[in-house]
Motif scaffolding. Sequence first.
Motif, PDB file in Angstrom:
ATOM      1  N   TRP A   1       0.973  -1.108   0.100  1.00 52.51           N
ATOM      2  CA  TRP A   1       0.015   0.062  -0.191  1.00 52.51           C
ATOM      3  C   TRP A   1       0.965   1.277   0.005  1.00 52.51           C
ATOM      4  N   GLU A   2       2.117   1.052   0.092  1.00 56.06           N
ATOM      5  CA  GLU A   2       3.062   2.175   0.099  1.00 56.06           C
ATOM      6  C   GLU A   2       3.369   2.965  -1.184  1.00 56.06           C
ATOM      7  N   PHE A   3       2.942   2.247  -2.424  1.00 59.49           N
ATOM      8  CA  PHE A   3       2.876   2.926  -3.410  1.00 59.49           C
ATOM      9  C   PHE A   3       1.879   2.396  -4.476  1.00 59.49           C
ATOM     10  N   PHE A   4       1.667   3.086  -5.578  1.00 59.66           N
ATOM     11  CA  PHE A   4       0.424   2.434  -6.492  1.00 59.66           C
ATOM     12  C   PHE A   4       0.938   1.308  -7.416  1.00 59.66           C
ATOM     13  N   LEU A   5       1.026  -0.022  -6.905  1.00 60.32           N
ATOM     14  CA  LEU A   5       1.490  -0.955  -7.524  1.00 60.32           C
ATOM     15  C   LEU A   5       0.043  -1.356  -8.788  1.00 60.32           C
ATOM     16  N   HIS A   6      -0.816  -0.729  -8.163  1.00 60.69           N
ATOM     17  CA  HIS A   6      -2.118  -0.590  -8.722  1.00 60.69           C
ATOM     18  C   HIS A   6      -2.839   0.919  -8.493  1.00 60.69           C
ATOM     19  N   GLY A   7      -3.117   1.620  -9.189  1.00 55.22           N
ATOM     20  CA  GLY A   7      -3.796   2.892  -8.880  1.00 55.22           C
ATOM     21  C   GLY A   7      -5.171   2.925  -9.497  1.00 55.22           C
ATOM     22  N   TYR A   8      -6.209   3.073  -8.743  1.00 47.45           N
ATOM     23  CA  TYR A   8      -7.296   3.124  -9.180  1.00 47.45           C
ATOM     24  C   TYR A   8      -7.337   4.511 -10.030  1.00 47.45           C
ATOM     25  N   TRP A   9      -7.874   4.403 -11.614  1.00 44.82           N
ATOM     26  CA  TRP A   9      -7.746   5.446 -12.270  1.00 44.82           C
ATOM     27  C   TRP A   9      -8.486   7.019 -11.679  1.00 44.82           C
ATOM     28  N   LYS A  10      -9.739   6.656 -11.070  1.00 51.16           N
ATOM     29  CA  LYS A  10     -10.470   7.933 -10.660  1.00 51.16           C
ATOM     30  C   LYS A  10      -9.729   8.598  -9.705  1.00 51.16           C
ATOM     31  N   TYR A  11      -8.843   7.786  -8.955  1.00 51.30           N
ATOM     32  CA  TYR A  11      -8.111   8.631  -8.012  1.00 51.30           C
ATOM     33  C   TYR A  11      -6.917   9.355  -8.298  1.00 51.30           C
ATOM     34  N   VAL A  12      -6.202   9.036  -9.478  1.00 51.45           N
ATOM     35  CA  VAL A  12      -5.177   9.571  -9.892  1.00 51.45           C
ATOM     36  C   VAL A  12      -5.004  10.263 -11.252  1.00 51.45           C
ATOM     37  N   VAL A  13      -5.985  10.138 -12.083  1.00 54.13           N
ATOM     38  CA  VAL A  13      -5.821  10.882 -13.422  1.00 54.13           C
ATOM     39  C   VAL A  13      -6.065  12.393 -13.565  1.00 54.13           C
ATOM     40  N   TYR A  14      -6.889  12.637 -12.497  1.00 55.45           N
ATOM     41  CA  TYR A  14      -7.114  14.106 -12.412  1.00 55.45           C
ATOM     42  C   TYR A  14      -6.214  15.019 -11.550  1.00 55.45           C
ATOM     43  N   ASN A  15      -5.192  14.224 -11.222  1.00 56.87           N
ATOM     44  CA  ASN A  15      -4.002  15.240 -10.421  1.00 56.87           C
ATOM     45  C   ASN A  15      -2.779  15.255 -11.531  1.00 56.87           C
ATOM     46  N   TYR A  16      -2.877  14.745 -12.661  1.00 55.47           N
ATOM     47  CA  TYR A  16      -1.488  14.594 -13.484  1.00 55.47           C
ATOM     48  C   TYR A  16      -0.878  15.938 -13.482  1.00 55.47           C
ATOM     49  N   GLU A  17      -1.641  16.765 -13.916  1.00 52.81           N
ATOM     50  CA  GLU A  17      -1.041  18.422 -14.119  1.00 52.81           C
ATOM     51  C   GLU A  17      -0.332  18.852 -12.720  1.00 52.81           C
ATOM     52  N   GLU A  18      -1.287  18.774 -11.851  1.00 56.56           N
ATOM     53  CA  GLU A  18      -0.594  19.103 -10.676  1.00 56.56           C
ATOM     54  C   GLU A  18       0.647  18.492 -10.160  1.00 56.56           C
ATOM     55  N   LEU A  19       0.557  17.162 -10.309  1.00 50.06           N
ATOM     56  CA  LEU A  19       1.936  16.422 -10.068  1.00 50.06           C
ATOM     57  C   LEU A  19       3.050  16.716 -10.821  1.00 50.06           C
ATOM     58  N   MET A  20       2.884  17.153 -12.160  1.00 50.20           N
ATOM     59  CA  MET A  20       3.948  17.715 -12.998  1.00 50.20           C
ATOM     60  C   MET A  20       4.360  18.773 -12.447  1.00 50.20           C
ATOM     61  N   ALA A  21       3.604  19.684 -12.140  1.00 51.06           N
ATOM     62  CA  ALA A  21       4.146  21.002 -11.612  1.00 51.06           C
ATOM     63  C   ALA A  21       4.784  20.917 -10.297  1.00 51.06           C
ATOM     64  N   LYS A  22       4.572  20.200  -9.326  1.00 51.45           N
ATOM     65  CA  LYS A  22       5.172  19.951  -8.141  1.00 51.45           C
ATOM     66  C   LYS A  22       6.186  19.065  -8.005  1.00 51.45           C
ATOM     67  N   ASN A  23       6.105  17.964  -8.600  1.00 56.85           N
ATOM     68  CA  ASN A  23       6.661  16.712  -8.508  1.00 56.85           C
ATOM     69  C   ASN A  23       7.799  16.135  -9.744  1.00 56.85           C
TER      70      ASN A  23
END
Length: 339
Positions: free
Chosen positions: A225-247
């Motif tokens: 559970w410490e990283f997304f070996l599987h990440g449910y798409w609805k929880y992650v796809v809407y954050n991509y832009e923010e992640l690219m800006a920050k991380n």
Amino acid sequence: PYRLGPKISDWDSQREAWNGLNPGRNVTVSGKAKTLLVSGSQPGPCANPMGDFYHLKFLKNRIDYARLHGLEFFYNMATFEKEMSSFWAKLPLLRKVMLNHPDVEWVWWMDSDAIFTDMTFEMPMEKYGKSNLIVHGFHNLLYEQHRWIGLNTGSFLIRNCQWSLDLLDALAPFGPEGSARVEAGKLFTEKLVDRPAFEADDQSALVYLILYGDPKWKEYTHLEWEFFLHGYWKYVVYNYEELMAKNHPGYGDERWPFVTHFVGCKPCKVGESEDGENDECFIQMERAFNFADNQVLEKYGYTHSALSSFMTHKIRRDTSDPLGLQHLSARRSKLAAAK
Ligand code: UDP
Ligand code: MN
């Protein structure tokens, strides 16, 4: 009950003997236990050509990840056992892969609707010790709440060993198409929390065995559970832009999800899915692919103009010194002159 094949009960020693006789087939790659990435999709064309288009893009993504990390890769489009259709196809496939690659220690299954979105992250294999199955899940959801989504079987690693063959044998009787699968579906819906009524799936079968079967299933399963070996798409796809800006890639967790899995999307289906979600699935599959592909194209000096766009543009000026050698030797002579 249904069987995947003749009972094998001494696979660990068979493997060891074979590897002893074939020292040329290295069991390690750069000091790490050999891992084979395995994925697959249905043998025929998708009813919806967009589904095949995204299967191809997701396949390209796996080829990239495997190349970047020195993994062997097998993509299967054959039905190995006709009773084991749809999500059950992975069972006979995993058994065959284990038996025919005795040099491989870990088999990494990935659904056709899952995509690597952190191209840098690597599995921290050193932390898994004697575990034979590494699967994404949550302790409370699985062990306390008995939820059918307590773990996810879209992306997992399974060790090539006797325990794993036994697990496949234990799962198999729930899978055969027809009454066995329908009856098992009823059992899982009754026993597992929040499971809708539908025929048995491999994920529910695994959850059921871990909760109600032999304790050895739980003992040798590592819930990651410490990283997304599987990440449910609805929880992650809407954050991509923010992640690219920050991380930046390399975390694999909320900061940069390792795998994005389009659970519930039906890319081969024509028209709208029951919940009217398929259009959104395709939009987000394109974004996930481009988010990952930017990490691949960066080396070649390109990027996607937007996550929603397959169009790309250059991010570096072309040069006659692509390897930076002239630049290096110029610096060296400057240093020498200064001495
Ligand atoms: N699959 C396969 N051969 C088939 C049908 C399905 O290998 O003939 C695989 C495919 O990789 C697919 C997986 O089975 O991704 C599980 O199905 P799906 O992703 O639709 O289930 P979900 O993750 O949505 O529950
Ligand atoms: Mn899936």
